[in-house]
Design a protein around this motif. Structure first.
Motif, PDB file in Angstrom:
ATOM      1  N   UNK A  92       0.831  -1.210   0.000  1.00 53.91           N
ATOM      2  CA  UNK A  92       0.000   0.000   0.000  1.00 53.91           C
ATOM      3  C   UNK A  92       0.862   1.255   0.000  1.00 53.91           C
ATOM      4  N   UNK A  93       1.972   1.199   0.736  1.00 49.96           N
ATOM      5  CA  UNK A  93       2.854   2.370   0.785  1.00 49.96           C
ATOM      6  C   UNK A  93       3.539   2.637  -0.550  1.00 49.96           C
ATOM      7  N   UNK A  94       3.668   1.600  -1.383  1.00 48.90           N
ATOM      8  CA  UNK A  94       4.246   1.806  -2.716  1.00 48.90           C
ATOM      9  C   UNK A  94       3.459   2.868  -3.465  1.00 48.90           C
ATOM     10  N   UNK A  95       2.141   2.765  -3.439  1.00 45.01           N
ATOM     11  CA  UNK A  95       1.315   3.729  -4.164  1.00 45.01           C
ATOM     12  C   UNK A  95       1.195   5.051  -3.403  1.00 45.01           C
ATOM     13  N   UNK A  96       1.149   4.975  -2.077  1.00 48.96           N
ATOM     14  CA  UNK A  96       1.070   6.202  -1.284  1.00 48.96           C
ATOM     15  C   UNK A  96       2.324   7.053  -1.475  1.00 48.96           C
ATOM     16  N   UNK A  97       3.486   6.419  -1.673  1.00 44.45           N
ATOM     17  CA  UNK A  97       4.739   7.155  -1.809  1.00 44.45           C
ATOM     18  C   UNK A  97       4.891   7.830  -3.165  1.00 44.45           C
ATOM     19  N   UNK A  98       3.946   7.622  -4.071  1.00 48.15           N
ATOM     20  CA  UNK A  98       4.042   8.284  -5.375  1.00 48.15           C
ATOM     21  C   UNK A  98       3.725   9.767  -5.292  1.00 48.15           C
ATOM     22  N   UNK A  99       3.500  10.271  -4.102  1.00 49.07           N
ATOM     23  CA  UNK A  99       3.450  11.722  -3.920  1.00 49.07           C
ATOM     24  C   UNK A  99       4.836  12.345  -4.151  1.00 49.07           C
ATOM     25  N   UNK A 100       5.902  11.523  -4.107  1.00 52.51           N
ATOM     26  CA  UNK A 100       7.263  12.031  -4.323  1.00 52.51           C
ATOM     27  C   UNK A 100       7.808  11.662  -5.702  1.00 52.51           C
ATOM     28  N   UNK A 101       7.088  10.941  -6.495  1.00 53.18           N
ATOM     29  CA  UNK A 101       7.561  10.573  -7.824  1.00 53.18           C
ATOM     30  C   UNK A 101       6.572   9.669  -8.516  1.00 53.18           C
ATOM     31  N   UNK A 102       6.589   9.625  -9.837  1.00 53.26           N
ATOM     32  CA  UNK A 102       5.577   8.855 -10.574  1.00 53.26           C
ATOM     33  C   UNK A 102       5.803   7.357 -10.565  1.00 53.26           C
ATOM     34  N   UNK A 103       7.036   6.906 -10.280  1.00 48.17           N
ATOM     35  CA  UNK A 103       7.338   5.479 -10.293  1.00 48.17           C
ATOM     36  C   UNK A 103       7.860   5.073  -8.923  1.00 48.17           C
ATOM     37  N   UNK A 104       7.298   3.984  -8.399  1.00 44.88           N
ATOM     38  CA  UNK A 104       7.751   3.472  -7.107  1.00 44.88           C
ATOM     39  C   UNK A 104       7.600   1.962  -7.109  1.00 44.88           C
ATOM     40  N   UNK A 105       8.387   1.307  -6.261  1.00 42.93           N
ATOM     41  CA  UNK A 105       8.363  -0.151  -6.197  1.00 42.93           C
ATOM     42  C   UNK A 105       8.824  -0.575  -4.814  1.00 42.93           C
ATOM     43  N   UNK A 106       8.445  -1.802  -4.442  1.00 36.54           N
ATOM     44  CA  UNK A 106       8.868  -2.341  -3.150  1.00 36.54           C
ATOM     45  C   UNK A 106      10.299  -2.837  -3.244  1.00 36.54           C
ATOM     46  N   UNK A 107      11.077  -2.580  -2.183  1.00 33.61           N
ATOM     47  CA  UNK A 107      12.463  -3.027  -2.085  1.00 33.61           C
ATOM     48  C   UNK A 107      12.539  -4.107  -1.024  1.00 33.61           C
ATOM     49  N   UNK A 108      12.414  -5.361  -1.445  1.00 34.65           N
ATOM     50  CA  UNK A 108      12.480  -6.469  -0.496  1.00 34.65           C
ATOM     51  C   UNK A 108      11.306  -6.438   0.471  1.00 34.65           C
ATOM     52  N   UNK A 109      11.592  -6.779   1.735  1.00 36.21           N
ATOM     53  CA  UNK A 109      10.553  -6.882   2.754  1.00 36.21           C
ATOM     54  C   UNK A 109      10.535  -5.693   3.701  1.00 36.21           C
ATOM     55  N   UNK A 243       4.901  -1.335 -10.065  1.00 38.63           N
ATOM     56  CA  UNK A 243       3.571  -1.857 -10.396  1.00 38.63           C
ATOM     57  C   UNK A 243       2.681  -0.774 -10.980  1.00 38.63           C
ATOM     58  N   UNK A 244       1.775  -1.188 -11.810  1.00 42.21           N
ATOM     59  CA  UNK A 244       0.858  -0.233 -12.437  1.00 42.21           C
ATOM     60  C   UNK A 244      -0.119   0.328 -11.418  1.00 42.21           C
ATOM     61  N   UNK A 245      -0.566   1.530 -11.661  1.00 41.65           N
ATOM     62  CA  UNK A 245      -1.561   2.139 -10.781  1.00 41.65           C
ATOM     63  C   UNK A 245      -2.840   1.305 -10.782  1.00 41.65           C
ATOM     64  N   UNK A 246      -3.522   1.365  -9.658  1.00 40.71           N
ATOM     65  CA  UNK A 246      -4.783   0.654  -9.559  1.00 40.71           C
ATOM     66  C   UNK A 246      -5.807   1.237 -10.542  1.00 40.71           C
ATOM     67  N   UNK A 247      -6.546   0.335 -11.168  1.00 42.33           N
ATOM     68  CA  UNK A 247      -7.636   0.763 -12.043  1.00 42.33           C
ATOM     69  C   UNK A 247      -8.897   0.917 -11.195  1.00 42.33           C
TER      70      UNK A 247
END
Length: 508
Positions: A92-109, A243-247
């Motif tokens: 969930x934080x992957x998408x929430x963190x896109x306030x700082x950039x358009x692309x984000x991804x999880x880094x491990x656990x 990951x792609x944005x939620x539809x």
């Protein structure tokens, strides 16, 4: 050419901080001086997964065996780790963190990557951007360490092991003093590098590549220090798998004038939503109907499905029963129907014999009961492997869980268990005789016949030190009723005073 800028965000205390926030809603946290650890399964029993500050101050670290730590620290408080929940939070934080950039991804656990190229000036610069990241996660109760570099690997290494938080296009000078442990190549490869005298990133980078390639040729890419170093220095591509944005599957109807009852507009909305979902082979698992009043307020109705559906008639049946209690105020002028959760749903050919689908009938019944009574009122049993009776079964909402298989138990179990065993006064032959007479709810009952004992030992990987064993008896009293009693502890076990007796269940 735009300079690539990647922010690495590391959560060093994610599991423990999430547990503290979650448990605070249900019960009181242990005192600050009590060491708390979260446990997970290990090769030889439960091991420490995360530690509190009090546990860390006593030298307790992740990876230690729980039994070893309990032997040294008898006051240790152990809770099971929810690793699936931690990963779900990160997702969930992957998408929430896109306030700082358009692309984000999880880094491990325990971390995130965010592509912040061309974004920092909106925050006043990269130092201010890192301050904003730290502050916003702190507001959620999460501790973070963040760094920005030109490659994901370099940013990751600096966030976890470095003192510098921002580096330019060439990260090599800032990485040179870091230990090779920052590459996270695994203990075996670390030992090999140590034997070669390559203790830092700079030392590894300074050795001619040909002399090392043969030695590490068989090491997988995710643990090969040469490949990881090239990724950190930008010599090999290291793209973000964002990951792609939620539809959002949502349909709306805006009304020319306010209405007091939205029911007439729901069939068209349901048909439109189901048509959109069918075009992509999806069905709904949860719906939300939002009705906007003319005074700016809104009313929401949520429904869920036992299995994926895109049947407009079924959706309307579930929604219809929940609209009676909605306050229309001065009327509604906007209605929206949204599929909150979707799953793949293939077209199914109905049988030529006209027989009904029993599974669909059960799913529809669960949907209607849950919509009318609430999700907690409709539940079934979820089973888990445990010798302790009250831990074997838990009631879970029927719409959110699939019933599991019942564990195989050699001994007979009662048809009903008390949620909390009730203590009774028992007359029995010491030290370990069966119950001859007991007083339950102020009524004296005499034993006509009995069977047992069945001894159940404490689960050492879960129970606190000093927990006492249980001896269970099946007892039939003179009037024919059959009880399940247990004696907690035995005389002279060194874990308490007199044994205590409890009624735990009833047989048919």
């Amino acid at each position: 050419m735009t300079l690539r800028r990647i922010a690495s965000i590391w959560f060093p205390k994610l599991a423990m901080e999430r547990w503290q926030v979650t448990i605070r809603c249900d019960r009181t946290l242990p005192a600050h001086d009590v060491p708390v650890v979260l446990s997970r399964d290990g090769t030889h029993g439960a091991v420490v997964h995360a530690v509190s500050d009090a546990a860390l101050s006593r030298g307790i670290a992740p990876g230690m065996r729980i039994v070893d730590v309990q032997a040294i620290h008898p006051d240790l408080h152990v809770e099971p780790a929810d690793m699936a929940g931690d990963l779900a939070l990160l997702d969930r934080l992957v998408f929430w963190s896109r306030r700082w950039g358009p692309w984000s991804a999880r880094d491990g656990e325990d971390g995130l990557f965010v592509d912040v190229a061309g974004i920092a000036h909106l925050f006043g610069g990269e130092p201010q951007l890192l301050d904003d990241i730290t502050a916003r996660f702190a507001m959620q109760g999460l501790t973070v360490q963040a760094a920005i570099a030109s490659t994901p690997m370099a940013a990751q290494m600096l966030a976890r092991f470095g003192q510098v938080r921002i580096v330019g296009e060439d990260p090599a000078p800032s990485l040179a003093t870091l230990s090779v442990r920052a590459l996270r190549v695994g203990a075996e490869t670390e030992r090999l590098l140590d034997r070669l005298g390559l203790k830092t990133i700079g030392a590894l980078d300074g050795v001619p590549r040909l002399s090392l390639m043969r030695r590490f040729s068989g090491v997988p890419a995710e643990r090969n220090p040469l490949i990881l170093l090239d990724r950190a220095l930008g010599k090999q591509p290291d793209p973000l798998d964002a990951p792609a944005d939620h539809v959002h599957w949502i349909v709306r109807t805006r009304l020319p004038e306010p209405v007091m009852d939205p029911t007439a507009y729901l069939p068209e909305l349901a048909e439109e939503l189901c048509t959109d979902l069918a075009g992509t082979g999806l069905g709904a698992r949860a719906l939300r109907l939002t009705i906007y009043r003319v005074d700016g307020d809104a009313r929401r109705v949520d429904v869920a499905f036992a299995r994926v559906s895109r049947d407009p008639a079924h959706m309307l049946r579930l929604l219809g029963g929940k609209l009676d209690g909605i306050d229309p105020g001065f009327g509604f002028d906007l209605i929206a129907l949204e599929a909150l959760r979707t799953d793949p749903l293939d077209e199914v050919q109905e049988g030529l014999d006209g027989a009904r689908d029993a599974d669909a009938d059960v799913a529809g019944l669960l949907d209607r009961l849950t919509a009318r009574l609430g999700p907690r009122a409709v539940s079934w049993s979820q089973w888990s492997e445990s010798h302790v009776p009250e831990r074997m079964e838990a009631r879970v909402p029927a719409l959110d869980h699939v019933p599991g298989a019942i564990p195989q138990i050699a001994a007979e179990r009662p048809i009903r268990l008390l949620d909390t065993p009730e203590e009774v006064r028992v007359l029995y032959a010491v030290p370990e005789g069966p119950p001859a007479q007991f007083v339950w709810r102020r009524v004296t009952l005499r034993t006509a016949r009995h069977a047992g004992p069945e001894r159940i030992a404490p689960e050492w990987w879960r129970d606190k030190p000093g927990s006492r064993l249980r001896d269970y008896y099946k007892v039939e009293v003179e009037d024919g009723r059959r009880f399940w009693l247990y004696r907690q502890g035995v005389l002279g076990d060194g874990r308490g005073e007199e044994p205590r007796w409890f009624v735990h269940g009833f047989f048919a």
